[in-house]
Scaffold this motif. Structure first.
Motif, PDB file in Angstrom:
ATOM      1  N   ILE A 189       0.826  -1.209   0.000  1.00 44.00           N
ATOM      2  CA  ILE A 189       0.000   0.000   0.000  1.00 44.00           C
ATOM      3  C   ILE A 189       0.860   1.258   0.000  1.00 44.00           C
ATOM      4  N   ASN A 190       1.989   1.239   0.722  1.00 46.12           N
ATOM      5  CA  ASN A 190       2.773   2.478   0.802  1.00 46.12           C
ATOM      6  C   ASN A 190       3.460   2.807  -0.519  1.00 46.12           C
ATOM      7  N   GLY A 191       4.007   1.798  -1.199  1.00 48.10           N
ATOM      8  CA  GLY A 191       4.625   2.047  -2.497  1.00 48.10           C
ATOM      9  C   GLY A 191       3.587   2.462  -3.533  1.00 48.10           C
TER      10      GLY A 191
ATOM     11  N   LEU B 225       8.768  -1.226  -9.023  1.00 52.18           N
ATOM     12  CA  LEU B 225       9.434  -2.530  -9.131  1.00 52.18           C
ATOM     13  C   LEU B 225       8.964  -3.406  -7.978  1.00 52.18           C
ATOM     14  N   GLU B 226       8.384  -4.544  -8.285  1.00 52.78           N
ATOM     15  CA  GLU B 226       7.858  -5.434  -7.248  1.00 52.78           C
ATOM     16  C   GLU B 226       8.534  -6.804  -7.374  1.00 52.78           C
ATOM     17  N   ALA B 227       9.004  -7.318  -6.233  1.00 49.27           N
ATOM     18  CA  ALA B 227       9.722  -8.596  -6.242  1.00 49.27           C
ATOM     19  C   ALA B 227       8.834  -9.750  -6.703  1.00 49.27           C
TER      20      ALA B 227
ATOM     21  N   ALA C  36       2.752  -9.689   0.569  1.00 51.86           N
ATOM     22  CA  ALA C  36       2.907  -8.342   1.125  1.00 51.86           C
ATOM     23  C   ALA C  36       2.081  -8.213   2.404  1.00 51.86           C
ATOM     24  N   ALA C  37       2.564  -7.411   3.342  1.00 55.99           N
ATOM     25  CA  ALA C  37       1.775  -7.144   4.556  1.00 55.99           C
ATOM     26  C   ALA C  37       0.426  -6.546   4.185  1.00 55.99           C
ATOM     27  N   SER C  38       0.394  -5.830   3.078  1.00 48.07           N
ATOM     28  CA  SER C  38      -0.828  -5.126   2.670  1.00 48.07           C
ATOM     29  C   SER C  38      -1.892  -6.042   2.095  1.00 48.07           C
ATOM     30  N   PHE C  39      -1.523  -7.277   1.788  1.00 43.02           N
ATOM     31  CA  PHE C  39      -2.460  -8.134   1.053  1.00 43.02           C
ATOM     32  C   PHE C  39      -3.320  -8.939   2.020  1.00 43.02           C
TER      33      PHE C  39
ATOM     34  N   ARG D 298      -8.361  -4.623   6.129  1.00 40.50           N
ATOM     35  CA  ARG D 298      -7.572  -4.068   7.221  1.00 40.50           C
ATOM     36  C   ARG D 298      -8.464  -3.071   7.960  1.00 40.50           C
ATOM     37  N   LEU D 299      -8.243  -2.972   9.259  1.00 38.06           N
ATOM     38  CA  LEU D 299      -9.050  -2.062  10.083  1.00 38.06           C
ATOM     39  C   LEU D 299      -8.637  -0.605   9.898  1.00 38.06           C
ATOM     40  N   ILE D 300      -9.636   0.268   9.920  1.00 39.35           N
ATOM     41  CA  ILE D 300      -9.362   1.697  10.117  1.00 39.35           C
ATOM     42  C   ILE D 300     -10.212   2.126  11.299  1.00 39.35           C
TER      43      ILE D 300
ATOM     44  N   PRO E 196      12.720  -8.301  -8.326  1.00 38.41           N
ATOM     45  CA  PRO E 196      13.312  -8.002  -7.016  1.00 38.41           C
ATOM     46  C   PRO E 196      14.548  -7.118  -7.151  1.00 38.41           C
ATOM     47  N   VAL E 197      14.541  -6.018  -6.451  1.00 41.88           N
ATOM     48  CA  VAL E 197      15.717  -5.135  -6.452  1.00 41.88           C
ATOM     49  C   VAL E 197      16.777  -5.769  -5.560  1.00 41.88           C
ATOM     50  N   THR E 198      17.991  -5.853  -6.082  1.00 42.23           N
ATOM     51  CA  THR E 198      19.060  -6.517  -5.330  1.00 42.23           C
ATOM     52  C   THR E 198      20.107  -5.538  -4.818  1.00 42.23           C
TER      53      THR E 198
ATOM     54  N   ALA F 173       6.173   2.901   6.816  1.00 42.13           N
ATOM     55  CA  ALA F 173       5.007   3.380   7.569  1.00 42.13           C
ATOM     56  C   ALA F 173       4.167   2.150   7.875  1.00 42.13           C
ATOM     57  N   ASP F 174       4.633   1.364   8.845  1.00 44.73           N
ATOM     58  CA  ASP F 174       4.067   0.023   9.032  1.00 44.73           C
ATOM     59  C   ASP F 174       3.864  -0.264  10.526  1.00 44.73           C
ATOM     60  N   SER F 175       4.791  -0.972  11.156  1.00 45.74           N
ATOM     61  CA  SER F 175       4.682  -1.362  12.569  1.00 45.74           C
ATOM     62  C   SER F 175       3.343  -2.018  12.890  1.00 45.74           C
TER      63      SER F 175
ATOM     64  N   PHE G 288      -1.631   0.341   7.314  1.00 44.58           N
ATOM     65  CA  PHE G 288      -2.482   0.328   6.122  1.00 44.58           C
ATOM     66  C   PHE G 288      -3.462   1.496   6.125  1.00 44.58           C
ATOM     67  N   LYS G 289      -4.084   1.729   7.270  1.00 47.80           N
ATOM     68  CA  LYS G 289      -5.139   2.758   7.342  1.00 47.80           C
ATOM     69  C   LYS G 289      -4.632   4.134   6.941  1.00 47.80           C
ATOM     70  N   PHE G 290      -3.305   4.355   7.090  1.00 53.05           N
ATOM     71  CA  PHE G 290      -2.732   5.646   6.714  1.00 53.05           C
ATOM     72  C   PHE G 290      -2.187   5.629   5.286  1.00 53.05           C
TER      73      PHE G 290
HETATM   74  C1  LIG Z   1      -1.773  -9.727   9.965  1.00 50.91           C
HETATM   75  C2  LIG Z   1      -1.694  -8.240   9.826  1.00 50.91           C
HETATM   76  C3  LIG Z   1      -2.779  -7.457  10.216  1.00 50.91           C
HETATM   77  C4  LIG Z   1      -2.711  -6.072  10.079  1.00 50.91           C
HETATM   78  N1  LIG Z   1      -3.793  -5.328  10.421  1.00 50.91           N
HETATM   79  C5  LIG Z   1      -3.800  -4.006  10.160  1.00 50.91           C
HETATM   80  C6  LIG Z   1      -4.980  -3.254  10.354  1.00 50.91           C
HETATM   81  O1  LIG Z   1      -6.028  -3.798  10.747  1.00 50.91           O
HETATM   82  N2  LIG Z   1      -4.945  -1.923  10.065  1.00 50.91           N
HETATM   83  C7  LIG Z   1      -3.818  -1.306   9.605  1.00 50.91           C
HETATM   84  O2  LIG Z   1      -3.847  -0.100   9.378  1.00 50.91           O
HETATM   85  N3  LIG Z   1      -2.678  -2.005   9.393  1.00 50.91           N
HETATM   86  C8  LIG Z   1      -2.653  -3.336   9.656  1.00 50.91           C
HETATM   87  N4  LIG Z   1      -1.531  -4.073   9.420  1.00 50.91           N
HETATM   88  C9  LIG Z   1      -0.320  -3.386   8.961  1.00 50.91           C
HETATM   89  C10 LIG Z   1      -0.379  -3.053   7.482  1.00 50.91           C
HETATM   90  O3  LIG Z   1      -0.831  -4.163   6.747  1.00 50.91           O
HETATM   91  C11 LIG Z   1       1.022  -2.614   7.043  1.00 50.91           C
HETATM   92  O4  LIG Z   1       1.423  -1.521   7.856  1.00 50.91           O
HETATM   93  C12 LIG Z   1       1.068  -2.141   5.589  1.00 50.91           C
HETATM   94  O5  LIG Z   1       0.365  -3.017   4.755  1.00 50.91           O
HETATM   95  C13 LIG Z   1       2.533  -2.037   5.144  1.00 50.91           C
HETATM   96  O6  LIG Z   1       2.555  -1.727   3.776  1.00 50.91           O
HETATM   97  P1  LIG Z   1       3.937  -1.575   3.005  1.00 50.91           P
HETATM   98  O7  LIG Z   1       3.596  -1.108   1.647  1.00 50.91           O
HETATM   99  O8  LIG Z   1       4.872  -0.750   3.816  1.00 50.91           O
HETATM  100  O9  LIG Z   1       4.579  -3.040   2.996  1.00 50.91           O
HETATM  101  P2  LIG Z   1       4.120  -4.347   2.192  1.00 50.91           P
HETATM  102  O10 LIG Z   1       2.662  -4.399   2.019  1.00 50.91           O
HETATM  103  O11 LIG Z   1       4.775  -5.506   2.846  1.00 50.91           O
HETATM  104  O12 LIG Z   1       4.728  -4.141   0.742  1.00 50.91           O
HETATM  105  C14 LIG Z   1       6.098  -4.270   0.492  1.00 50.91           C
HETATM  106  C15 LIG Z   1       6.263  -4.836  -0.912  1.00 50.91           C
HETATM  107  O13 LIG Z   1       7.645  -4.770  -1.249  1.00 50.91           O
HETATM  108  C16 LIG Z   1       7.982  -5.932  -1.975  1.00 50.91           C
HETATM  109  N5  LIG Z   1       9.430  -6.132  -1.886  1.00 50.91           N
HETATM  110  C17 LIG Z   1      10.151  -6.578  -0.831  1.00 50.91           C
HETATM  111  N6  LIG Z   1      11.455  -6.608  -1.128  1.00 50.91           N
HETATM  112  C18 LIG Z   1      11.565  -6.170  -2.406  1.00 50.91           C
HETATM  113  C19 LIG Z   1      12.661  -5.978  -3.285  1.00 50.91           C
HETATM  114  N7  LIG Z   1      13.921  -6.235  -2.907  1.00 50.91           N
HETATM  115  N8  LIG Z   1      12.415  -5.541  -4.544  1.00 50.91           N
HETATM  116  C20 LIG Z   1      11.145  -5.264  -4.955  1.00 50.91           C
HETATM  117  N9  LIG Z   1      10.070  -5.435  -4.151  1.00 50.91           N
HETATM  118  C21 LIG Z   1      10.279  -5.865  -2.891  1.00 50.91           C
HETATM  119  C22 LIG Z   1       7.177  -7.016  -1.298  1.00 50.91           C
HETATM  120  O14 LIG Z   1       7.041  -8.158  -2.139  1.00 50.91           O
HETATM  121  C23 LIG Z   1       5.861  -6.297  -1.028  1.00 50.91           C
HETATM  122  O15 LIG Z   1       4.948  -6.465  -2.092  1.00 50.91           O
HETATM  123  C24 LIG Z   1      -1.543  -5.457   9.560  1.00 50.91           C
HETATM  124  C25 LIG Z   1      -0.455  -6.251   9.163  1.00 50.91           C
HETATM  125  C26 LIG Z   1      -0.536  -7.626   9.280  1.00 50.91           C
HETATM  126  C27 LIG Z   1       0.624  -8.463   8.802  1.00 50.91           C
END
Ligand SMILES: Cc1cc2nc3c(=O)[nH]c(=O)nc-3n(C[C@H](O)[C@H](O)[C@H](O)COP(=O)(O)OP(=O)(O)OC[C@H]3O[C@@H](n4cnc5c(N)ncnc54)[C@H](O)[C@@H]3O)c2cc1C
Length: 370
Positions: A11-13, A30-32, A40-43, A47-49, A168-170, A329-331, A335-337
């Motif tokens: 979601i953040n990218g 670029l997605e791995a 992905a954590a986003s999938f 997700r709750l807001i 995947p970026v290396t 922007a995770d921890s 997602f909600k943000f």
């Molecule tokens: C079980 C669970 C429940 C959650 N519940 C909530 C909720 O209710 N509400 C909420 O707000 N948040 C929730 N979160 C947190 C939220 O999902 C994450 O904060 C958010 O999705 C993070 O998004 P992101 O884009 O930073 O990371 P990701 O979604 O992990 O995306 C990162 C992407 O980068 C790709 N990648 C990794 N390495 C490489 C590379 N070398 N080259 C290219 N691509 C690469 C990955 O394949 C992935 O697709 C939850 C998380 C989990 C796991």
């Protein structure tokens, strides 16, 4: 036109790609893995807001802006992927999550504070024995996460962005922003590393501070006796108790009941610990006894295991080094943000004040009112 390379299509990218594309930038993502990537954590289905945010003043004040940013996205996508069921938090002990949420929730005018008898009357699926009070955010609910990712990918493709799956970026040269991936190298004015749990491998200097956390989610069918009540039930952020962390999402048409148990969440290895265990299922079901009506009659359907990237104190990280931005922007609550993070980061990069934008995203500098 300025050009951005975005590493990671969570979601953040994707939201940052959306924000920059709206501003006329040329964007490559670029997605791995596949687009979207189920790892992905986003999938997920959702997700709750919610406005209940413990005593974390860093981002609690941004919830109103987060809702507005999603509205901007819905207008661009031509579809709304938020089901506003409301979110309920219950306090059973001083110092539990809902108790710690109370001050900011009330100060932000985020919703209603409910006496136990009001909780019982309005939300009969949630037993109120031992409940001190409830906090109800009527604007909260479920963001339909996988639909948001798919629609963002579709929108970006339709608006000229380049999307590369299985790339995947290396390696990253932070000074120049150039990235290396199988079959190519690419650079631009800015490179954004939004790789989720893949970030520490790309930025080893952050590896000590950022750790992957393993979280489990149980999808279920509620018992038929409670099915009618679930049709209008809210989602929940916490059902009380300093040693409990029960959160979940009510069923909706075509979507199952989803229950979570935060005490099972902790550091883990995404490479080796993606399999669900019977112990996870049993512990989650046991924790809900007496906390939701009919918990003992719930039918488990599936247990999903996923990983997020934890930063110190559950905060967000935004830093710039040369032409490269590191974004986490995770921890476990980012997602909600997501839409807001994307719009704010795009504004900061597009002629804005980067330090101020980063401070907005991380919530740095917000202090409790005396
Ligand atoms: C079980 C669970 C429940 C959650 N519940 C909530 C909720 O209710 N509400 C909420 O707000 N948040 C929730 N979160 C947190 C939220 O999902 C994450 O904060 C958010 O999705 C993070 O998004 P992101 O884009 O930073 O990371 P990701 O979604 O992990 O995306 C990162 C992407 O980068 C790709 N990648 C990794 N390495 C490489 C590379 N070398 N080259 C290219 N691509 C690469 C990955 O394949 C992935 O697709 C939850 C998380 C989990 C796991």
């Amino acid at each position: 036109m300025p050009k951005a390379i975005i590493v990671g299509a969570g979601i953040n990218g994707l939201a940052t790609a959306w924000g920059l594309t709206r501003r006329g930038w040329t964007v490559t993502v670029l997605e791995a893995g596949p687009l979207p990537n189920p790892r992905a954590a986003s999938f997920d289905l959702h997700r709750l807001i919610r406005a209940q945010y413990g005593d974390d003043l860093g981002v609690a004040h941004r919830i109103g802006a987060a809702y507005a940013a999603w509205d901007t996205l819905w207008a661009d996508l031509g579809a709304t992927h938020l089901i506003r069921r409301g979110t309920l938090g219950l306090s059973r002990e001083p110092g539990d999550f809902t108790d710690r949420s109370r001050a900011a929730f009330v100060a932000n005018g985020a919703g209603e504070e409910l006496a136990p008898e009001e909780v019982a009357a309005r939300f009969p699926l949630f037993p109120t024995e031992g409940v001190r009070f409830g906090l109800y955010d009527p604007a909260g609910g479920m963001l339909l996460a996988d639909r948001i990712l798919r629609d963002l990918i579709r929108w970006l493709g339709a608006h000229g962005a380049t999307l590369r799956a299985l790339s995947p970026v290396t390696a990253v040269n932070r000074a120049t922003g150039e990235v290396t991936f199988p079959g190519g190298r690419e650079g631009g004015d800015v490179t954004i590393l939004s790789a989720g749990v893949g970030l520490p491998a790309l930025a080893p200097d952050l590896a000590g501070a950022l750790a992957p956390y393993r979280a489990t989610i149980l999808y279920c069918n509620p018992a038929p006796e409670e099915a009618a009540l679930w049709e209008t039930a809210p989602c929940w952020t916490d059902l009380g108790g300093v040693h409990e962390e029960l959160w979940g999402i009510a069923p909706a048409p075509g979507l199952p009941l989803k229950i979570g148990n935060g005490v099972l969440t902790g550091p883990g290895d995404p490479a080796t610990q993606r399999l669900a265990t019977h112990a996870d299922v049993a512990a989650t079901l046991a924790a809900y006894r007496g906390r939701i009506r009919g918990a003992e009659r719930i039918t488990p359907l599936d247990l999903a295991v996923n990983f997020y990237l934890m930063a110190p104190d559950g905060r967000f990280v935004v830093a710039r080094d040369g032409r490269t931005v590191l974004l986490s922007a995770d921890s476990g609550h980012g997602f909600k943000f997501g839409a807001l993070t994307g719009l704010d980061l795009a504004a900061a990069l597009d002629g804005g004040d980067f330090a101020a934008g980063a401070a907005r995203i991380t919530g740095a500098g917000v202090v409790a009112a005396a």
